[in-house]
Write an enzyme that holds these catalytic residues in place. Structure first.
Site, short mmCIF file in Angstrom:
data_model
loop_
_atom_site.label_atom_id
_atom_site.label_comp_id
_atom_site.label_asym_id
_atom_site.label_seq_id
_atom_site.Cartn_x
_atom_site.Cartn_y
_atom_site.Cartn_z
CB ALA A 202 -0.90 -0.02 1.23
N GLY B 20 0.98 -5.04 1.25
CA GLY B 20 -0.26 -5.27 0.48
C GLY B 20 0.00 -6.02 -0.81
CD GLU C 4 -1.81 -7.56 3.74
OE1 GLU C 4 -1.43 -6.42 3.41
OE2 GLU C 4 -2.52 -7.76 4.72
CD GLU D 198 2.24 -5.15 5.89
OE1 GLU D 198 3.16 -5.93 6.15
OE2 GLU D 198 1.44 -5.34 4.94
N1 T1G Z 1 4.49 3.58 -0.20
C1 T1G Z 1 4.84 4.78 -0.70
N2 T1G Z 1 6.06 5.05 -1.27
C2 T1G Z 1 6.93 4.02 -1.33
C3 T1G Z 1 6.64 2.74 -0.84
C4 T1G Z 1 5.34 2.54 -0.26
N3 T1G Z 1 4.98 1.35 0.22
N4 T1G Z 1 7.73 1.96 -1.04
C5 T1G Z 1 8.64 2.72 -1.64
N5 T1G Z 1 8.18 3.96 -1.83
C6 T1G Z 1 8.86 5.07 -2.47
C7 T1G Z 1 10.03 5.58 -1.63
O1 T1G Z 1 9.57 6.52 -0.68
C8 T1G Z 1 10.90 6.19 -2.70
O2 T1G Z 1 10.30 7.44 -3.03
C9 T1G Z 1 10.70 5.25 -3.89
O3 T1G Z 1 9.45 4.60 -3.68
C10 T1G Z 1 11.79 4.22 -4.01
O4 T1G Z 1 11.86 3.58 -2.73
C11 T1G Z 1 -2.32 -2.69 3.54
C12 T1G Z 1 -0.62 -1.46 5.33
C13 T1G Z 1 9.91 -1.62 -2.21
C14 T1G Z 1 12.02 -2.66 -1.27
O5 T1G Z 1 6.83 -1.32 3.92
O6 T1G Z 1 10.77 -1.60 1.36
O7 T1G Z 1 1.21 -2.48 2.46
O8 T1G Z 1 12.38 8.82 -2.72
O9 T1G Z 1 14.27 4.12 -2.30
O10 T1G Z 1 15.58 0.81 -2.44
O11 T1G Z 1 -1.23 -4.38 4.74
O12 T1G Z 1 10.89 0.89 -1.08
O13 T1G Z 1 11.73 8.05 -5.00
O14 T1G Z 1 10.34 9.80 -3.82
O15 T1G Z 1 13.07 2.36 -0.94
O16 T1G Z 1 14.47 0.03 -4.61
C15 T1G Z 1 4.24 -2.06 3.27
C16 T1G Z 1 8.32 -0.26 1.72
C17 T1G Z 1 3.45 -0.82 3.08
C18 T1G Z 1 7.66 -1.64 1.73
C19 T1G Z 1 12.12 -0.76 -2.89
N6 T1G Z 1 5.37 -2.06 2.37
N7 T1G Z 1 9.22 -0.08 0.62
O17 T1G Z 1 13.40 -0.37 -2.38
O18 T1G Z 1 13.57 1.95 -3.41
S1 T1G Z 1 2.05 -0.76 4.16
C20 T1G Z 1 6.59 -1.65 2.79
C21 T1G Z 1 10.41 -0.76 0.56
C22 T1G Z 1 1.05 -1.99 3.56
C23 T1G Z 1 -1.01 -3.34 3.80
C24 T1G Z 1 0.01 -2.48 4.46
C25 T1G Z 1 11.31 -0.36 -0.57
C26 T1G Z 1 11.31 -1.38 -1.74
P1 T1G Z 1 11.26 8.61 -3.70
P2 T1G Z 1 13.26 3.03 -2.25
P3 T1G Z 1 14.35 0.58 -3.26
#
Ligand code: T1G
Length: 704
Positions: free
Chosen positions: A62, A103, A106, A126
């Protein structure tokens, strides 16, 4: 432009998620995906559906930005998509090539079959955002792999490579090559639904479901208390308990309620702040775009604790290094350290013998500087003396190739003064690692007045390769973290002189969430380090000078001499457990008497405020002086480098959350009672007056 690509292959509808950069399942993108799922449902020619991702990733989950908005009843979220898939009569499969997280996983668990390429990774991270998987993960994963394995999977929030995920039962097939074609073929061979929601929940092999209360109560005992960073963990366990005790629909409803509680909680807001602040770090306003240089080989000057830790860090990143030291004993000790570190990882099963051997071999030791003629960066980690460092850099400037970057690992000395003895100030910078360099995630990149954009771009790229969290600092005494810790330690020392026991001060800091208190931290880093800094800058170490001088005279240098602010005993906590020592309390009493400081009662709230607000006020100075770029950068430094509890978001986030008006009032009260060093920084005063926050100020600065 975000879109869901639609293609049909052998009667199978292939939906490709395309929302760069990570195919985040934002509210807006979820609406697009929902329309595509509904279209597939109503199209009689579509027998089955395969979902895959573009941009080299399945989905990063998400969109975390959405959690700071208030969805309306009309807002579509990833949950609506999963409800539509769940209700569909058609079989669904996912073709994962890259990360499927949160997500994204999921969504995959709502589908019937999961295929992935070998490089793919899956996870439910999460918990790291102070959340729980809120799109069915807490209900489906226990049904798929058992509640016990699901709890570990979600409470750790780690990612698993495809093969491991297959072993766990999360992935059905790991396929080389065209994973979409494989998924289309797979679902044509298995044209039947296999919804996890219809599976019976179970605990673990051989454990009956009536053991659930025991498993759940044990899980609650194994996570931190709710107010100590464990808030989301306890709610996640509650959700899993619902999975094994309630029908699926009821469990999903329970999960949704628990998620809503978490997404509105202060710890989650703080952790989401850390998530985004970390991703801001390498964005330097006004820095020209520059192509980073390739770092294929490194030099390290000094085979001491720091030098060997830095060499190990490079080895672990696959970058060979040459360590220069003429001191035979230091080199032998360093070789033992390197060997010991890699053998430890073999014992932990993290490395094979062969891998450990290769990593060890990538570090060579010599006293011959000519071995540096082909390195791309040299990091100096010699004695903290400007004269010694200048001699080293003058020599390196002669020997190293013109493109080689020269960096000092100094923790406080002037980068520009060192650069002045070289003919390459544009390629000169500070790279401040934290002890132990191969473990601590923080790296301060210190920018000299002539450091070029290319050098900084190279440093950030190198930091990422070394798996460090890199924060840019201007060239100022103590940079960011250490400059703040001087005030923090000074506040602690002053309270000790006012008669508060060291153990109580440390106890208050630990209760707040620090892994150790200021005095135990002083013993860990070494009393002699503070002594040296006090010599260079008595103004920043003033509150404890007398006591520090006495401790150094008594050769009580901290943990390394089994005595410092505290005593240490090998029979207690492996010699790392701080044991209060009345002799040191007496030293503080003597210092107080000499300074005319009166003993008086201080409550825990004041102890904590004087520790934390000392950090906040110094942080405000660092912002207005331009030493730190953003408040978030300061938070990252203190969370990653000094153990500030991440679920509180860092000192600047803490101050914003508490309210700068109140912080200002408290600092002013301390200034009246304890002296002008407590006067609120002008920036803090201005923000408090105008009702702004550090975060808001930072945004304005970044876009100035
Ligand atoms: N939401 C919004 N922006 C995100 C994002 C996310 N989930 N993941 C990455 N970005 C943006 C980040 O801020 C950056 O922005 C760009 O993408 C590149 O990220 C309902 C509630 C996927 C392994 O916790 O672990 O799902 O700086 O530098 O090194 O149950 O991003 O370019 O403007 O990290 O290649 C759960 C979080 C969400 C995964 C990629 N998911 N992301 O790594 O790139 S909550 C996470 C990561 C959820 C559901 C729940 C990593 C990556 P900008 P990056 P990367």
């Amino acid at each position: 432009m975000a879109q869901v690509h639609v293609n049909d292959r052998d009667g199978v509808r292939v939906l490709t998620l395309d929302n760069a950069p990570v195919n985040a399942l934002s509210f807006a993108f979820s609406a697009l995906l929902l329309s595509a799922v509904q279209a597939a449902e109503s199209d009689a020619s579509v027998k089955a559906v395969v979902i895959t991702g573009a941009n080299g990733i399945f989905s990063g989950g998400a969109d975390v930005n959405d959690f700071s908005t208030e969805p309306t009843p009309e807002t579509k979220t990833v949950r609506d998509v999963l409800l539509a898939i769940e209700a569909s009569n058609k079989p669904y499969a996912v073709a994962i090539d890259g990360n499927a997280l949160g997500g994204g996983l999921e969504l995959s668990l709502t589908c019937d079959y999961r295929l992935a390429t070998p490089k793919s990774k899956v996870g439910l991270p999460e918990i790291k955002l102070g959340l729980l998987p809120g799109a069915g993960g807490t209900q489906r994963l226990p049904r798929l792999i058992g509640a016990q394995a699901a709890l570990e999977f979600m409470l750790k929030g780690s990612t698993h490579a495809a093969e491991k995920a297959k072993t766990l039962g999360v992935i059905d097939e790991v396929v080389d090559g065209d994973v979409v074609a494989a998924a289309v073929a797979f679902i044509n061979e298995h044209p039947v639904k296999r919804r996890i929601s219809a599976m019976k929940p179970w605990i673990a092999k051989g454990i009956p479901n009536n053991a659930a209360p025991f498993i759940v109560s044990q899980a609650h005992k194994m996570v931190p208390k709710e107010q100590s960073g464990g808030f989301a963990a306890h709610k996640l366990i509650d959700a899993v308990e619902a999975a094994v005790t309630l029908p699926f629909a009821f469990g999903i409803a329970r999960e949704a309620r628990l998620f809503e509680e978490l997404v509105r909680s202060a710890p989650s807001a703080a952790l989401r702040h850390i998530f985004f602040a970390e991703r801001e770090l390498s964005k330097v306003p006004g820095l020209a775009a520059a192509e980073p240089l390739e770092i294929k080989k490194a030099g390290v000057i000094g085979a001491g604790t720091m030098g060997s830790g830095i060499a190990i860090t490079f080895a672990q990143a696959g970058i060979p290094s040459v360590v220069i030291d003429s001191n035979y004993d230091a080199v032998e000790k360093a070789k033992q350290t390197v060997f010991g570190m890699f053998m430890y990882q073999v014992q932990k099963g993290k490395l094979t013998q062969e891998q450990a051997w290769k990593l060890g071999q990538s570090i060579t030791f010599t006293d011959d500087y000519s071995a540096l003629d082909d390195v791309d960066v040299v990091i100096e980690a010699v004695f903290e003396s400007m004269d010694v460092k200048k001699q080293v850099f003058a020599k390196l400037d002669e020997l190293c190739k013109p493109s080689c970057l020269l960096a000092s690992n100094t923790s406080t000395l002037d980068i520009d003064e060192m650069a002045s003895v070289t003919k390459r100030p544009d390629k000169f910078l500070g790279l401040h690692f934290f002890v132990p360099a191969n473990i601590m995630p923080l790296l301060e990149i210190v920018r000299g007045k002539d450091t070029s954009a290319q050098t900084l771009a190279t440093a950030f790229k190198l930091g990422k390769a070394l798996r460090k969290t890199s924060v840019l600092s201007a060239n100022a005494f103590g940079f960011i973290g250490n400059r703040m810790v001087f005030d923090y330690a000074g506040a602690a020392g002053a309270m000790a002189e006012e008669g508060v026991s060291l153990a109580r001060i440390d106890g208050v800091a630990k209760a707040f969430g620090f892994p150790m208190g200021p005095f135990a931290m002083g013993d860990l880093s070494g009393i002699d380090v503070a002594w040296h800094i006090g010599k260079a800058r008595p103004d920043v170490v003033s509150a404890r000078t007398d006591v520090i001088n006495r401790l150094v005279e008594m050769k009580r240098l901290g943990q390394k001499t089994m005595a410092g602010y505290f005593k240490y005993d090998k029979a207690v906590g492996k010699g790392r457990e701080p044991i209060p020592d009345p002799e040191v309390e007496a030293l503080f009493a003597e210092a107080a008497a000499k300074a005319g400081v009166a003993k008086h009662e201080i409550d825990d709230a004041e102890i904590l405020d004087r520790l934390i607000l000392a950090l906040v006020n110094r942080g405000a100075y660092l912002l207005e002086e331009g030493v730190a770029l953003r408040a978030g950068d300061i938070d990252i430094v203190y969370v990653y480098g000094y153990g500030f509890p991440p679920h509180v978001g860092g000192p600047m986030w803490y101050a914003d959350a508490r309210g700068l008006k109140e912080v200002h009032a408290r600092l002013s009260e301390f200034a009246k009672k304890y002296g002008k060093q407590w006067e609120p920084a002008p920036l803090l005063t201005e923000l408090a007056r105008t009702g702004k926050t550090f975060a808001l100020y930072t945004k304005e600065l970044a876009h100035a």
